[in-house]
Design a protein around this motif. Structure first.
Motif, PDB file in Angstrom:
ATOM      1  N   LEU A 105       0.833  -1.212   0.000  1.00  0.00           N
ATOM      2  CA  LEU A 105       0.000   0.000   0.000  1.00  0.00           C
ATOM      3  C   LEU A 105       0.865   1.259   0.000  1.00  0.00           C
ATOM      4  CD1 LEU A 105      -2.762  -0.974   2.615  1.00  0.00           C
ATOM      5  CD2 LEU A 105      -2.614  -1.545   0.181  1.00  0.00           C
ATOM      6  N   VAL A 106       1.638   1.437   1.063  1.00  0.00           N
ATOM      7  CA  VAL A 106       2.456   2.644   1.197  1.00  0.00           C
ATOM      8  C   VAL A 106       3.822   2.281   1.779  1.00  0.00           C
ATOM      9  CG1 VAL A 106       0.473   4.192   1.514  1.00  0.00           C
ATOM     10  CG2 VAL A 106       1.548   3.138   3.512  1.00  0.00           C
ATOM     11  N   LYS A 107       4.758   3.199   1.613  1.00  0.00           N
ATOM     12  CA  LYS A 107       6.094   3.051   2.192  1.00  0.00           C
ATOM     13  C   LYS A 107       6.666   4.441   2.442  1.00  0.00           C
ATOM     14  CE  LYS A 107       8.393   2.813  -2.354  1.00  0.00           C
ATOM     15  NZ  LYS A 107       9.102   4.107  -2.276  1.00  0.00           N
ATOM     16  N   ASP A 108       7.821   4.483   3.076  1.00  0.00           N
ATOM     17  CA  ASP A 108       8.513   5.759   3.249  1.00  0.00           C
ATOM     18  C   ASP A 108       9.287   6.067   1.971  1.00  0.00           C
ATOM     19  OD1 ASP A 108       9.717   8.044   4.341  1.00  0.00           O
ATOM     20  OD2 ASP A 108      11.467   6.876   4.966  1.00  0.00           O
ATOM     21  N   GLY A 109       9.068   7.255   1.417  1.00  0.00           N
ATOM     22  CA  GLY A 109       9.748   7.629   0.187  1.00  0.00           C
ATOM     23  C   GLY A 109      10.953   8.507   0.395  1.00  0.00           C
ATOM     24  N   SER A 110      11.274   8.839   1.659  1.00  0.00           N
ATOM     25  CA  SER A 110      12.371   9.776   1.915  1.00  0.00           C
ATOM     26  C   SER A 110      13.737   9.133   1.720  1.00  0.00           C
ATOM     27  CB  SER A 110      12.271  10.355   3.329  1.00  0.00           C
ATOM     28  OG  SER A 110      12.401   9.338   4.308  1.00  0.00           O
ATOM     29  N   LYS A 111      13.856   7.889   2.129  1.00  0.00           N
ATOM     30  CA  LYS A 111      15.136   7.183   2.015  1.00  0.00           C
ATOM     31  C   LYS A 111      14.890   5.703   1.778  1.00  0.00           C
ATOM     32  CE  LYS A 111      17.868  10.194   5.054  1.00  0.00           C
ATOM     33  NZ  LYS A 111      18.667  10.249   6.302  1.00  0.00           N
ATOM     34  N   LYS A 112      15.861   5.064   1.163  1.00  0.00           N
ATOM     35  CA  LYS A 112      15.792   3.614   1.027  1.00  0.00           C
ATOM     36  C   LYS A 112      16.346   2.960   2.291  1.00  0.00           C
ATOM     37  CE  LYS A 112      15.705   3.035  -3.962  1.00  0.00           C
ATOM     38  NZ  LYS A 112      16.255   2.254  -5.113  1.00  0.00           N
ATOM     39  N   LEU A 113      16.048   1.683   2.446  1.00  0.00           N
ATOM     40  CA  LEU A 113      16.527   0.915   3.597  1.00  0.00           C
ATOM     41  C   LEU A 113      17.951   0.438   3.341  1.00  0.00           C
ATOM     42  CD1 LEU A 113      16.003  -0.793   6.244  1.00  0.00           C
ATOM     43  CD2 LEU A 113      15.267  -2.607   4.704  1.00  0.00           C
ATOM     44  N   HIS A 114      18.828   0.629   4.304  1.00  0.00           N
ATOM     45  CA  HIS A 114      20.165   0.034   4.208  1.00  0.00           C
ATOM     46  C   HIS A 114      20.585  -0.464   5.580  1.00  0.00           C
ATOM     47  CE1 HIS A 114      21.181   4.250   5.319  1.00  0.00           C
ATOM     48  NE2 HIS A 114      22.116   3.671   6.046  1.00  0.00           N
ATOM     49  N   GLY A 115      21.264  -1.592   5.570  1.00  0.00           N
ATOM     50  CA  GLY A 115      21.790  -2.137   6.813  1.00  0.00           C
ATOM     51  C   GLY A 115      23.055  -1.410   7.214  1.00  0.00           C
ATOM     52  N   VAL A 116      23.316  -1.351   8.515  1.00  0.00           N
ATOM     53  CA  VAL A 116      24.558  -0.757   9.020  1.00  0.00           C
ATOM     54  C   VAL A 116      25.248  -1.752   9.940  1.00  0.00           C
ATOM     55  CG1 VAL A 116      23.800   1.642   8.816  1.00  0.00           C
ATOM     56  CG2 VAL A 116      23.328   0.392  10.929  1.00  0.00           C
ATOM     57  N   LEU A 117      26.551  -1.850   9.801  1.00  0.00           N
ATOM     58  CA  LEU A 117      27.362  -2.686  10.673  1.00  0.00           C
ATOM     59  C   LEU A 117      28.117  -1.751  11.604  1.00  0.00           C
ATOM     60  CD1 LEU A 117      28.131  -5.670  11.166  1.00  0.00           C
ATOM     61  CD2 LEU A 117      30.144  -5.277   9.711  1.00  0.00           C
ATOM     62  N   VAL A 118      27.873  -1.889  12.907  1.00  0.00           N
ATOM     63  CA  VAL A 118      28.454  -0.960  13.876  1.00  0.00           C
ATOM     64  C   VAL A 118      29.424  -1.656  14.818  1.00  0.00           C
ATOM     65  CG1 VAL A 118      26.430   0.561  13.794  1.00  0.00           C
ATOM     66  CG2 VAL A 118      26.551  -1.238  15.540  1.00  0.00           C
ATOM     67  N   VAL A 119      30.406  -0.889  15.274  1.00  0.00           N
ATOM     68  CA  VAL A 119      31.336  -1.315  16.317  1.00  0.00           C
ATOM     69  C   VAL A 119      31.396  -0.189  17.341  1.00  0.00           C
ATOM     70  CG1 VAL A 119      32.718  -2.753  14.767  1.00  0.00           C
ATOM     71  CG2 VAL A 119      33.329  -0.339  15.087  1.00  0.00           C
ATOM     72  N   THR A 182      29.472  -8.493  21.953  1.00  0.00           N
ATOM     73  CA  THR A 182      29.859  -8.867  20.589  1.00  0.00           C
ATOM     74  C   THR A 182      30.763  -7.771  20.036  1.00  0.00           C
ATOM     75  OG1 THR A 182      27.906  -7.803  19.611  1.00  0.00           O
ATOM     76  CG2 THR A 182      27.728 -10.166  20.141  1.00  0.00           C
ATOM     77  N   GLN A 183      31.580  -8.133  19.054  1.00  0.00           N
ATOM     78  CA  GLN A 183      32.526  -7.167  18.496  1.00  0.00           C
ATOM     79  C   GLN A 183      31.852  -6.184  17.533  1.00  0.00           C
ATOM     80  OE1 GLN A 183      35.371 -10.684  17.739  1.00  0.00           O
ATOM     81  NE2 GLN A 183      36.697  -8.888  17.605  1.00  0.00           N
ATOM     82  N   ALA A 184      30.722  -6.587  16.979  1.00  0.00           N
ATOM     83  CA  ALA A 184      30.001  -5.739  16.031  1.00  0.00           C
ATOM     84  C   ALA A 184      28.535  -6.132  16.044  1.00  0.00           C
ATOM     85  CB  ALA A 184      30.590  -5.891  14.631  1.00  0.00           C
ATOM     86  N   GLY A 185      27.725  -5.335  15.361  1.00  0.00           N
ATOM     87  CA  GLY A 185      26.295  -5.636  15.307  1.00  0.00           C
ATOM     88  C   GLY A 185      25.661  -5.082  14.043  1.00  0.00           C
ATOM     89  N   GLY A 186      24.648  -5.787  13.558  1.00  0.00           N
ATOM     90  CA  GLY A 186      23.929  -5.364  12.366  1.00  0.00           C
ATOM     91  C   GLY A 186      22.611  -4.702  12.720  1.00  0.00           C
ATOM     92  N   GLY A 187      22.398  -3.512  12.190  1.00  0.00           N
ATOM     93  CA  GLY A 187      21.131  -2.807  12.373  1.00  0.00           C
ATOM     94  C   GLY A 187      20.748  -2.147  11.061  1.00  0.00           C
TER      95      GLY A 187
END
Length: 280
Positions: A105-119, A182-187
């Protein structure tokens, strides 16, 4: 006698009217709404209950938020077609469309989804290659940008082996990294920005996944087309009205726009099924 008969007729009329009202109310459809549990339950409830209440005001339809304690249970429910309306990640939508025919139906049009790997900000890890053999936190096996795409890119692009640790929510991922469990994490970028400022400042992003279309709100095909149209129009109106747009920002959906099947076609070529784990 005439007064008695008139009184009897009036009583009968209002009794029938009340009975009709009760019957209509009892048969009124209540649509079940599901939300991917990317935040903890209280936060999701605080975000979505006001949205559903406003949808009732604008459409006259009734909605009930039905939570899931974790993504595994959420997947079972949408795969079984439990939800009439559902906010889900893009790959979940692809699966839901294939299995149940869910309609975007609808989605956010401001930005696309991207994963981030953080430490941790002061971690000695400067590049992804240094994480070979490391323990990395993920919200669940099948969270799209945070886990599925991230594990796919760690394997296909960086050719490293890691030990995944699944911790149920994005917030828990960031805490695991901050605490050194953990040494890193996915968000994902959107949930990272929803964390406390001090948490954001204590983390450092070392990799972003390929951007894809953002989470859609979708409808099961059993929902009457007129009600799908009402809900879609109401959501668009909410996003374009200053007083209600703030409600959608909590999802987060700051720039609501129509979603189409074509938005999610690129996901089919990523071969993510290699990393997808069927819910038990």
């Amino acid at each position: 006698m005439y007064i008695f008969k008139l009184r009897f007729l009036l009583i009968t009329f209002f009794s029938l009217k009340l009975l009709f009202s009760i019957t209509v109310h009892a048969e009124e459809k209540v649509y079940i709404v599901g939300v991917v549990p990317q935040f903890e339950a209280r936060k999701l409830t605080a975000i979505w209950i006001p949205i559903l209440e406003q949808l009732t005001v604008e459409t006259g339809l009734q909605f009930k938020l039905e939570g899931a304690p974790n993504i595994n249970e959420f997947e079972k429910k949408f795969m079984a077609g439990t939800y009439d309306f559902v906010y889900m990640n893009p790959y979940h939508f692809v699966l839901g469309n294939q299995l149940q025919g869910y309609i975007p139906l609808v989605k956010d049009g401001s930005k696309k989804l991207h994963g981030v790997l953080v430490v941790q900000k002061d971690s000695p890890i400067k590049n992804v290659a240094q994480l070979n053999g490391a323990k990395i936190a993920f919200p669940s096996p099948n969270a799209l940008g945070a886990s599925l795409q991230m594990r796919q890119e760690l394997h296909d692009i960086f050719n490293i082996q890691i030990t995944p640790v699944y911790v149920n929510t994005h917030g828990s991922v960031y805490l695991n990294v901050l605490l050194g469990d953990t040494q890193a994490g996915g968000g994902v970028g959107k949930t990272l920005k929803k964390q406390k400022i001090e948490y954001q400042q204590a983390l450092r992003v070392i990799h972003k996944t390929t951007p894809v279309a953002s989470h859609p709100i979708a409808a099961h095909p059993r929902v009457a087309s007129r009600d799908i149209e009402k809900v879609t129009a109401a959501l668009i109106n909410m996003g374009e009205t200053e007083a209600t747009a703030v409600l959608l920002q909590g999802i987060p959906m700051p720039q609501i726009t129509i979603a189409t099947m074509a938005d999610y076609e690129p996901l089919k070529s990523m071969n993510l099924k290699r990393f997808y784990i069927q819910p038990k």
